[in-house]
Design a protein around this motif. Structure first.
Motif, short mmCIF file in Angstrom:
data_model
loop_
_atom_site.label_atom_id
_atom_site.label_comp_id
_atom_site.label_asym_id
_atom_site.label_seq_id
_atom_site.Cartn_x
_atom_site.Cartn_y
_atom_site.Cartn_z
N GLU A 168 -27.58 -70.65 61.17
CA GLU A 168 -26.24 -71.15 60.86
C GLU A 168 -26.05 -71.26 59.36
O GLU A 168 -26.93 -71.72 58.64
N ILE A 169 -24.89 -70.83 58.89
CA ILE A 169 -24.56 -70.85 57.47
C ILE A 169 -23.41 -71.82 57.25
O ILE A 169 -22.45 -71.86 58.02
N ARG A 170 -23.54 -72.61 56.19
CA ARG A 170 -22.52 -73.58 55.81
C ARG A 170 -21.93 -73.17 54.46
O ARG A 170 -22.67 -72.92 53.51
N ALA A 171 -20.61 -73.06 54.40
CA ALA A 171 -19.91 -72.72 53.16
C ALA A 171 -19.20 -73.97 52.64
O ALA A 171 -18.42 -74.59 53.37
N VAL A 172 -19.49 -74.33 51.42
CA VAL A 172 -18.87 -75.50 50.77
C VAL A 172 -17.98 -74.97 49.65
O VAL A 172 -18.47 -74.35 48.70
N ALA A 173 -16.69 -75.22 49.77
CA ALA A 173 -15.72 -74.69 48.80
C ALA A 173 -15.04 -75.83 48.06
O ALA A 173 -14.70 -76.86 48.64
N THR A 174 -14.86 -75.60 46.76
CA THR A 174 -14.16 -76.56 45.91
C THR A 174 -13.23 -75.80 44.98
O THR A 174 -13.45 -74.64 44.67
N VAL A 175 -12.20 -76.52 44.52
CA VAL A 175 -11.31 -75.99 43.51
C VAL A 175 -11.75 -76.64 42.20
O VAL A 175 -11.59 -77.84 42.03
N PRO A 176 -12.36 -75.85 41.30
CA PRO A 176 -12.84 -76.45 40.04
C PRO A 176 -11.71 -77.12 39.27
O PRO A 176 -10.55 -76.69 39.34
N ASP A 177 -12.05 -78.17 38.54
CA ASP A 177 -11.05 -78.87 37.71
C ASP A 177 -10.30 -77.87 36.85
O ASP A 177 -10.89 -77.01 36.22
N GLY A 178 -8.99 -78.00 36.87
CA GLY A 178 -8.16 -77.16 36.03
C GLY A 178 -7.88 -75.78 36.60
O GLY A 178 -7.21 -74.97 35.95
N LYS A 179 -8.35 -75.47 37.80
CA LYS A 179 -8.16 -74.14 38.34
C LYS A 179 -6.95 -74.04 39.26
O LYS A 179 -6.70 -73.00 39.84
N VAL A 180 -6.20 -75.11 39.42
CA VAL A 180 -4.88 -75.07 40.02
C VAL A 180 -3.94 -75.52 38.92
O VAL A 180 -4.17 -76.53 38.27
N THR A 181 -2.91 -74.74 38.67
CA THR A 181 -2.01 -75.00 37.56
C THR A 181 -1.48 -76.42 37.59
O THR A 181 -0.90 -76.86 38.60
N ALA A 182 -1.70 -77.13 36.50
CA ALA A 182 -1.18 -78.50 36.38
C ALA A 182 0.33 -78.48 36.49
O ALA A 182 1.00 -77.57 35.99
N GLY A 183 0.86 -79.46 37.18
CA GLY A 183 2.31 -79.58 37.31
C GLY A 183 2.95 -78.70 38.36
O GLY A 183 4.17 -78.63 38.43
N PHE A 184 2.14 -78.04 39.19
CA PHE A 184 2.74 -77.14 40.20
C PHE A 184 3.66 -77.91 41.14
O PHE A 184 4.56 -77.32 41.73
#
Length: 138
Positions: free
Chosen positions: A82-98
């Motif tokens: 079994e494989i586990r995938a852990v995903a995160t959005v690094p700080d600053g990688k979604v445009t601020a103020g969207f």
């Protein structure tokens, strides 16, 4: 996503900080040498990444369309079990103020997924870049 369920990926955890998906080992997910197929590993990584991005966009997720624009995956070791995938959005990688963007406005978002086997050994790491657009409500 229907295709993800066809392969057998399952979303196990979803928070504002991360998403965790898993891929069970079945005869349909194995390659010719008996390890998890590279395409199945990519799918579970992207499954977790898409969920993590949806969580990061939660304030406007129903009015945001996002599609995968670019991806990279590095395979570090044979993936068994079994494989586990852990995903995160690094700080600053979604445009601020969207959350204040007007209808039709576009932006990019980057998500990383790290894949682990049952022994918590890292088997792969992937980066996904998504093209995002605030859906026009008219």
């Amino acid at each position: 996503m229907p295709f993800q369920s066809f392969v057998g990926t399952e979303l196990m955890e979803l928070t504002a900080e991360r998403a965790v998906a898993r891929l069970r080992e079945t005869s349909q997910t194995l390659n010719h040498v008996g390890t998890q197929h590279a395409a199945a590993l990519f799918l579970v990584a992207e499954s977790a990444a898409g969920a993590a991005l949806a969580a990061a966009l939660r304030e406007r997720v129903l009015e945001t369309v996002f599609v995968l624009r670019d991806s990279r995956i590095d395979y570090h070791r044979k993936a068994r079990g079994e494989i586990r995938a852990v995903a995160t959005v690094p700080d600053g990688k979604v445009t601020a103020g969207f959350t204040e963007f007007a209808d039709g406005e576009r932006f990019e978002a980057v998500v990383t997924s790290t894949l682990y086997d049952v022994e918590e050994q890292q088997v792969a790491e992937a980066t996904f870049s998504y093209h995002c657009r605030i859906r026009t409500t008219h």
